[in-house]
Design an enzyme around this catalytic site. Structure first.
Site, PDB file in Angstrom:
ATOM      1  N   GLU A  21      37.894 -12.504 102.001  1.00 38.23           N
ATOM      2  CA  GLU A  21      37.410 -11.204 102.346  1.00 38.23           C
ATOM      3  C   GLU A  21      35.875 -11.384 102.570  1.00 38.23           C
ATOM      4  O   GLU A  21      35.558 -10.820 103.754  1.00 38.23           O
ATOM      5  CB  GLU A  21      37.708 -10.172 101.011  1.00 38.23           C
ATOM      6  N   TYR A  53      17.218  11.429 107.344  1.00 37.75           N
ATOM      7  CA  TYR A  53      18.461  10.889 107.578  1.00 37.75           C
ATOM      8  C   TYR A  53      18.473   9.353 108.165  1.00 37.75           C
ATOM      9  O   TYR A  53      19.345   8.538 107.514  1.00 37.75           O
ATOM     10  CB  TYR A  53      19.412  11.394 108.608  1.00 37.75           C
ATOM     11  N   LYS A  97      36.830   0.815 101.213  1.00 38.87           N
ATOM     12  CA  LYS A  97      37.245  -0.300 101.999  1.00 38.87           C
ATOM     13  C   LYS A  97      38.688  -0.176 102.670  1.00 38.87           C
ATOM     14  O   LYS A  97      39.426   0.307 101.730  1.00 38.87           O
ATOM     15  CB  LYS A  97      37.380  -1.584 101.031  1.00 38.87           C
TER      16      LYS A  97
END
Length: 117
Positions: A21, A53, A97
């Protein structure tokens, strides 16, 4: 108090417990909600009196670029850094994920953490 949310921040990153991964990477989504007093900014149309932001995105991007084994570690790092910014009383960070390797069908795995000053 008011809430500001950045939703659907999308990243390709290298987080995961398994080495493969961290080598191959995956798609991730981050959602952030901040509690802050933006009444003065709202009254005066003044960016300096509220949360920027772009700064929140930059913190998130920086932490997503650091490889980690656990999503819990990533959300904690993002949350702690955001909470240090001026005027932020509370932050909630969710990290998803996509298609986690669980030997079964799963669209996403999500970890959420709320931190308060």
């Amino acid at each position: 108090m008011g809430r500001i949310s950045l939703e659907g921040l999308s990243f390709y990153a290298y987080h995961g417990y398994h080495e493969v991964e961290r080598e191959n990477g995956n798609h991730f989504e981050v959602n952030i909600t901040i509690e802050t007093d933006f009444s003065e900014a709202a009254e005066n149309d003044d960016l300096t009196k509220t949360v920027d932001y772009e700064m929140i995105y930059a913190i998130t991007k920086d932490e997503m670029e650091k490889t980690s084994k656990l999503l819990e570690h990533v959300v904690q790092n993002i949350g702690k850094r955001i909470l240090r910014e001026k005027g932020i009383n509370e932050v909630e960070v969710s990290l998803s994920k996509f298609n986690p390797p669980i030997n079964g069908e799963c669209k996403r795995a999500t970890v959420t953490l709320k931190l308060t000053n």
